[in-house]
Design a protein around this motif. Structure first.
Motif: not given
Length: 279
Positions: A4-5, A28-30, A53-56, A81-82
């Motif tokens: 994730v970026v 995955i680009g955020v 960001l959180a979902p991925v 927190a994830l």
């Protein structure tokens, strides 16, 4: 590997396009800008996009935070927190490290965090500035937390397609170094550009007369204002110490000129010339 970026500006997009070209990776680009996400996907910079960001993040093997420093800190607080993977590696591209490493130490000590900063980048910004050669031969600083020590080689292997030169460093040394060799030069360029406008009028009035020296010195004054406001404020103490040194040198030049002290003026210039020739 799921990577994730977050942040698809020049630094993040250039990094993402290198990693996404590797068949073993799914990048995955955020980004919060829908147009950026559309363009990044269309140009193959990333394989998938997300606006948050959180979902991925929970399924990521590696998370790279490539926003300004304040955004990186906010992202670290979100990640803390994830329910992240136990072996996840988190890194960033922030140009100052003190605040980032402090948050990582207090809120993400249970995961491998490796602070990162490459001596790369231009005055360009946005996803359209993506450049797969941006990091080639660039010095790339790495600052691991305790758990991140064991993940250093893994991260360096992952980032090998960048063809950067990796070097570990401590937070204080990094930030003091950046203050003088990166932050203050930007301040000097901003200040020179502003001074020229105040003394000579609008750029349209004098721009046709400027030559290479002025253009070279002020090139980085075209940098992203919000980004550099963030950078300078996040390294405030070290930057203030460095700007004081620069002002002392400018004062020395002023004093030599006011006193018509040709010998002192020559010494000041020769000292700078000698140092620059050895750079």
């Amino acid at each position: 590997m799921n990577i994730v970026v977050q942040g698809l500006g020049e630094m993040g997009a250039s990094l993402a396009v290198c990693l996404n070209a590797q068949p073993a990776h799914h990048v995955i680009g955020v980004d919060q800008d829908p147009n950026t996400l559309t363009l990044a996907l269309a140009q193959g910079i990333v394989a998938e996009t997300a606006s948050q960001l959180a979902p991925v993040a929970t399924q990521a093997d590696v998370i790279i935070l490539a926003t300004p420093v304040t955004g990186i800190i906010q992202a670290l607080q979100t990640l803390a927190a994830l329910p992240l993977k136990s072996d996840v590696i988190i890194t960033d591209t922030g140009s100052t490290k003190r605040d980032i490493m402090a948050v990582a130490a207090t809120q993400l000590a249970h995961v491998a965090f490796i602070g990162g900063h490459a001596m790369a980048g231009t005055h360009l910004s946005g996803v359209t500035a993506a450049n797969p050669q941006l990091y080639q031969q660039a010095l790339y600083f790495l600052i691991p937390n305790q758990k991140g020590q064991a993940a250093l080689s893994t991260l360096q292997t992952l980032l090998a397609p960048l063809q950067a030169n990796f070097k570990t460093i401590d937070t204080t040394t990094h930030d003091h170094l950046m203050a003088m060799i990166s932050d203050v030069p930007h301040i000097a360029a901003f200040a020179l550009m502003n001074a020229a406008v105040k003394q000579l009028g609008d750029v349209a009035d004098f721009g046709q007369y400027v030559a290479g020296g002025f253009k070279d010195t002020t090139r980085i004054a075209a940098s992203d204002p919000k980004l550099w406001t963030d950078v300078l404020m996040s390294n405030q103490a070290a930057v203030l110490a460095s700007t004081q040194q620069l002002m002392a040198e400018l004062t020395a030049f002023n004093q030599a000129l006011a006193a018509q002290d040709t010998d002192q003026l020559l010494r000041l210039i020769q000292s700078a010339q000698k140092a620059r020739q050895h750079l």
